[in-house]
Each structure stands twice: as C-alpha cells, then as structure tokens.
Design an enzyme around this catalytic site. Sequence first.
Site, PDB file in Angstrom:
ATOM      1  N   GLU A  79       0.826  -1.194   0.051  1.00 32.41           N
ATOM      2  CA  GLU A  79      -0.137  -0.077   0.134  1.00 32.41           C
ATOM      3  C   GLU A  79       0.932   1.306   0.072  1.00 32.41           C
ATOM      4  O   GLU A  79       0.550   2.351   0.288  1.00 32.41           O
ATOM      5  CB  GLU A  79      -0.978   0.005   1.225  1.00 32.41           C
ATOM      6  N   CYS A 111      -3.296  -3.610   4.578  1.00 32.93           N
ATOM      7  CA  CYS A 111      -2.594  -4.476   5.010  1.00 32.93           C
ATOM      8  C   CYS A 111      -2.718  -6.083   4.739  1.00 32.93           C
ATOM      9  O   CYS A 111      -2.060  -6.795   5.198  1.00 32.93           O
ATOM     10  CB  CYS A 111      -2.142  -4.326   6.605  1.00 32.93           C
ATOM     11  N   HIS A 233      -1.818 -10.164  12.028  1.00 32.39           N
ATOM     12  CA  HIS A 233      -1.258  -8.897  11.425  1.00 32.39           C
ATOM     13  C   HIS A 233      -1.055  -8.182  12.704  1.00 32.39           C
ATOM     14  O   HIS A 233      -1.957  -7.932  13.604  1.00 32.39           O
ATOM     15  CB  HIS A 233      -2.647  -8.249  10.612  1.00 32.39           C
TER      16      HIS A 233
HETATM   17  N1  CAA Z   1       2.114   2.715  30.734  1.00 29.73           N
HETATM   18  C1  CAA Z   1       1.621   1.598  30.089  1.00 29.73           C
HETATM   19  N2  CAA Z   1       0.686   1.688  29.039  1.00 29.73           N
HETATM   20  C2  CAA Z   1       0.390   3.147  29.029  1.00 29.73           C
HETATM   21  C3  CAA Z   1       0.795   4.351  29.582  1.00 29.73           C
HETATM   22  C4  CAA Z   1       1.733   4.010  30.447  1.00 29.73           C
HETATM   23  N3  CAA Z   1       2.517   5.288  31.075  1.00 29.73           N
HETATM   24  N4  CAA Z   1       0.151   5.319  28.976  1.00 29.73           N
HETATM   25  C5  CAA Z   1      -0.757   4.867  28.142  1.00 29.73           C
HETATM   26  N5  CAA Z   1      -0.742   3.709  28.232  1.00 29.73           N
HETATM   27  C6  CAA Z   1      -1.503   2.598  27.271  1.00 29.73           C
HETATM   28  C7  CAA Z   1      -3.059   2.929  27.353  1.00 29.73           C
HETATM   29  O1  CAA Z   1      -3.590   2.623  28.458  1.00 29.73           O
HETATM   30  C8  CAA Z   1      -3.489   2.360  25.977  1.00 29.73           C
HETATM   31  O2  CAA Z   1      -3.616   0.877  26.372  1.00 29.73           O
HETATM   32  P1  CAA Z   1      -4.889   0.253  25.637  1.00 29.73           P
HETATM   33  O3  CAA Z   1      -5.133   0.326  24.496  1.00 29.73           O
HETATM   34  O4  CAA Z   1      -4.820  -1.259  26.336  1.00 29.73           O
HETATM   35  O5  CAA Z   1      -6.040   0.760  26.557  1.00 29.73           O
HETATM   36  C9  CAA Z   1      -2.074   2.375  25.062  1.00 29.73           C
HETATM   37  O6  CAA Z   1      -1.187   2.751  25.931  1.00 29.73           O
HETATM   38  C10 CAA Z   1      -2.215   3.230  23.976  1.00 29.73           C
HETATM   39  O7  CAA Z   1      -2.501   4.558  24.674  1.00 29.73           O
HETATM   40  P2  CAA Z   1      -3.461   5.403  23.800  1.00 29.73           P
HETATM   41  O8  CAA Z   1      -5.025   4.830  23.701  1.00 29.73           O
HETATM   42  O9  CAA Z   1      -3.739   6.695  24.690  1.00 29.73           O
HETATM   43  O10 CAA Z   1      -2.766   5.795  22.505  1.00 29.73           O
HETATM   44  P3  CAA Z   1      -3.041   6.820  21.510  1.00 29.73           P
HETATM   45  O11 CAA Z   1      -4.554   7.643  21.331  1.00 29.73           O
HETATM   46  O12 CAA Z   1      -2.193   7.663  21.248  1.00 29.73           O
HETATM   47  O13 CAA Z   1      -3.069   5.943  20.096  1.00 29.73           O
HETATM   48  C11 CAA Z   1      -3.325   4.105  18.498  1.00 29.73           C
HETATM   49  C12 CAA Z   1      -2.828   4.527  19.914  1.00 29.73           C
HETATM   50  C13 CAA Z   1      -4.771   4.186  18.313  1.00 29.73           C
HETATM   51  C14 CAA Z   1      -2.804   2.609  18.315  1.00 29.73           C
HETATM   52  C15 CAA Z   1      -2.554   5.053  17.508  1.00 29.73           C
HETATM   53  O14 CAA Z   1      -1.161   4.708  17.799  1.00 29.73           O
HETATM   54  C16 CAA Z   1      -2.758   4.772  16.033  1.00 29.73           C
HETATM   55  O15 CAA Z   1      -3.515   5.568  15.585  1.00 29.73           O
HETATM   56  N6  CAA Z   1      -2.127   3.780  15.506  1.00 29.73           N
HETATM   57  C17 CAA Z   1      -2.270   3.462  13.924  1.00 29.73           C
HETATM   58  C18 CAA Z   1      -3.493   2.843  13.686  1.00 29.73           C
HETATM   59  C19 CAA Z   1      -3.695   1.342  13.967  1.00 29.73           C
HETATM   60  O16 CAA Z   1      -2.318   0.959  13.981  1.00 29.73           O
HETATM   61  N7  CAA Z   1      -4.561   0.725  14.027  1.00 29.73           N
HETATM   62  C20 CAA Z   1      -4.697  -0.676  14.210  1.00 29.73           C
HETATM   63  C21 CAA Z   1      -5.731  -1.326  13.542  1.00 29.73           C
HETATM   64  S1  CAA Z   1      -5.719  -0.991  11.722  1.00 29.73           S
HETATM   65  C22 CAA Z   1      -4.536  -2.292  11.259  1.00 29.73           C
HETATM   66  O17 CAA Z   1      -4.183  -3.107  11.706  1.00 29.73           O
HETATM   67  C23 CAA Z   1      -4.261  -1.774   9.838  1.00 29.73           C
HETATM   68  C24 CAA Z   1      -2.803  -1.161   9.907  1.00 29.73           C
HETATM   69  O18 CAA Z   1      -1.840  -1.890   9.892  1.00 29.73           O
HETATM   70  C25 CAA Z   1      -2.818   0.323  10.065  1.00 29.73           C
END
Ligand code: CAA
Length: 385
Positions: A79, A111, A233
């Site tokens: 992609e 993906c 994945h």
């Molecule tokens: N210590 C330990 N854990 C902590 C922490 C700390 N100090 N602070 C935060 N965390 C944890 C949170 O509790 C959370 O855990 P859970 O998900 O288990 O609840 C985790 O860290 C992430 O924290 P946030 O939810 O606050 O994270 P974020 O808002 O910064 O975003 C994300 C996380 C949504 C994955 C972001 O990185 C993102 O958008 N990534 C790209 C999209 C993606 O990969 N999606 C996956 C499905 S789509 C797919 O698979 C296709 C593809 O390849 C893209």
Amino acid sequence: MKIGIDQMAFATTDKYIDLRELARVRGDEPDKYTIGIGQDQQAVVPPTQDIVTLGAAAADKLLTPDIRERISTVIVATESGIDNSKASAIYVKHLLGLSDFVRTVELKEACYSATAGLQFARGLVALNPQELVLVIAADIARYGLATPGEVTQGAGAVAMLVSQNPHILALEPTTVSLTKDIMDFWRPLYATEARVDGKYSTNVYIDFFKQTLARYQQLTGRRLADFAAVLFHLPFTKMGKKALEAVLQERQDEVAQRLRAALTASQVYSRRVGNLYTGSLYLGLMSYLQNGSAQAGDRLALFSYGSGAEGEFYTGILQPGFATHLSAVPTDLAQRHQVTIAEYEQDFQQQLGMNPADVSFDVTKDPAKFVLAGQKDHQRIYQCR
Ligand code: CAA
C-alpha cells in the site's frame, strides 16, 4: 496436492530508533510506547530505500540459479506504491535479473493484500503445479511526525515462494474472507501519510477477527484447541494481544496458555521493526517459527487484516524441516545501527514522496545491495550494486 509457502525471507533498513528515546522527545511516558503499544524499536527509512529496494532485498535471499529460472509469476503486495500505473513488481523483476518470460503484478488492499497474493498464488499452482510464484509483501508505514500513529510506523519486506510440496506451510482449503466498506484508515492520492481513525480501527480489527474466526469454526467444527498458534497482523504488538484476549477472555487453561505463549513468540521481530503493513502477519509467522515451540504437523491459524476493511482467517499445516527454509532475521536486526531522533526526522522529511523534481541521493551511506539513487525526468533510478 499440498500447496503453500516453500521459503520465506525478510529485509529491512540498516537504521532504527529506540522508542523510549522517541517517547522522551515527544513528551510521552516511555512505558506507553513499550508496554501500552508494545513497540521497542522502529525501522528508519533513508531516502535511498523504498518498497522496490526492500522487496528486492528480501526476494534476493531466496534466489538460487534454479529458483531464478523457475519463477513464473512475481506478485508485489503493497500500500506504499511508487507509481499509480506501473507495477512495482516490474522494477523488482528487473533488479533481481529474472527472466523476461515472467508474469508481474502489484496488489493493493491496505495490510491485507499479501494474503490475497498468497491465495492467488495457491490458485496458480493448483492450475499448473510447475508454477513457482514469488509473493513479496513490502511497505513503509508512515503516519507523520508527532502524530498518535508515529509510534506504530515501521518498514520492511517479506518475500515468499509458493509452490507444490512446500517446505514451510501447506495451506488448508477452508478460508474465511470478510469485506465491509469502512473508513478506519486510508491514504488519498494526494497524501504521503495515512489518514487514520486509530481507536475505531482497533475496534474494527477485533470485530473482524471475531467474525472470521466464528465462521471458520462454524464451517470446520474446529476449536481454538486445534491450533498450535493463532498468528495476527501486527500493526503494533499490543493489537495481537487485544484480539487474542477478546476471544480467550478469562481462560487460563492449557490451550489459552499455549496461544498466549505463541503470540509472544510471534511478536519478537515486530517489536523491533514496527508495522510492515501487509508484511506484518508474515514477519509474525517468521518470528513464531524462529522463537516459539513450533513443530512439524502443527496447525497454525493466521488472521490477516487490512483497513478499509478486509479480513481473512485461514490455516496451514507446518511441514518437516521448516526451520531451514527461513532467512535469519536476527542477523538482519543485529546489522542495523541506532540513529538519533533528529536523524530519523531528517530521513523522514527527505523521502522522495510526491516531489516531481529531478533529485540525486547520496547512496554511499547506504550499504544495501539495491538502492534508489534518485529521480530523473519523472523516472525513479534504481541501482543494483
Ligand atoms: N504505561 C503503560 N501503558 C500506557 C501508559 C503508560 N504510562 N500510557 C498509556 N498506556 C496505554 C493505554 O492505556 C493504551 O492501552 P490500551 O489500548 O490497552 O487501552 C495504550 O497505551 C495506548 O494509549 P492511547 O490509547 O492513549 O494511545 P493513542 O491515543 O496515542 O493511540 C493508536 C494509539 C490508536 C494505536 C495509535 O497509535 C494509532 O492510531 N495507530 C495507527 C492505527 C493502527 O495501527 N490501528 C490498528 C488497527 S488497523 C490495522 O491493523 C491496519 C494497519 O496496519 C494500520
């Protein structure tokens, strides 16, 4: 006739960043990245690398004179395409020096497309058992500096040969595909970075996993106990854990413990490279085979997910001697060097991207065999050294 993955090889860039360092620079808690997201390091992409050079580097490891002669089809799943018309598979075929009498094509569905490539390859071999199909999954996961997705970036390629009587994984006939029109992640033609609704995408992923698994179980009568491992994945390693726990829930029995241990083994390499988009599931498979307790005869389940969205759940039987048909990923990872966040940001900004101008890159700092030397008259210039 058994048909499946005969050989696998991996390639990535020679640079990485430490994500605890990235967290500190971005003002985040390092544990959020390493525990909350589940990533330790991330591949850094110099402007001299793209999906063509990475894909060629992975495939090159599989080529003996005999295999080079026998390859009938090259499928590049990506992609992160470098042209809206011409298939990257043609550039890869040229860099690898394959015969002109070969079929080449590029596949896209986020993906997921490497899984489509594998299933198409299986179909080609079923029609003509002499076919040897090269399927390459190559991507650069790119969200943008200081975005929530940044910690889930990564880059690399997995190359697979698909044949009859495979040495690694014989694919089983029952597969379940699920497609729905969903805007969880996409990249408009004018953008070099993905648009993503991150939280929504993780929920859709889990929902697709549960739905495809349930239908597979309905069609085959098999249960989780029938799988030595469920491979996912891995856009970030925590995603696999979220999906697996969504079906295991409170289970602590022997099957649940086995599947959790297998997941941990499958996450080892992704933790250090990041998201390969369409290659991630297959790097996870290599990681499980090299770090887990896999045995010939085991049934492995694989869940492929591509945003947009499409999922597929399928299985395969591990073949005797599989371990000697995989490239040594730890060697690739040991040969990389760490760069600072400032250097990573500079490389990030220097990607060719949508720049239409002539440009010439300094390839002397890139030790790779295949490099992107620049662009002239709107044509990418590749070198094989
Ligand atoms: N210590 C330990 N854990 C902590 C922490 C700390 N100090 N602070 C935060 N965390 C944890 C949170 O509790 C959370 O855990 P859970 O998900 O288990 O609840 C985790 O860290 C992430 O924290 P946030 O939810 O606050 O994270 P974020 O808002 O910064 O975003 C994300 C996380 C949504 C994955 C972001 O990185 C993102 O958008 N990534 C790209 C999209 C993606 O990969 N999606 C996956 C499905 S789509 C797919 O698979 C296709 C593809 O390849 C893209």
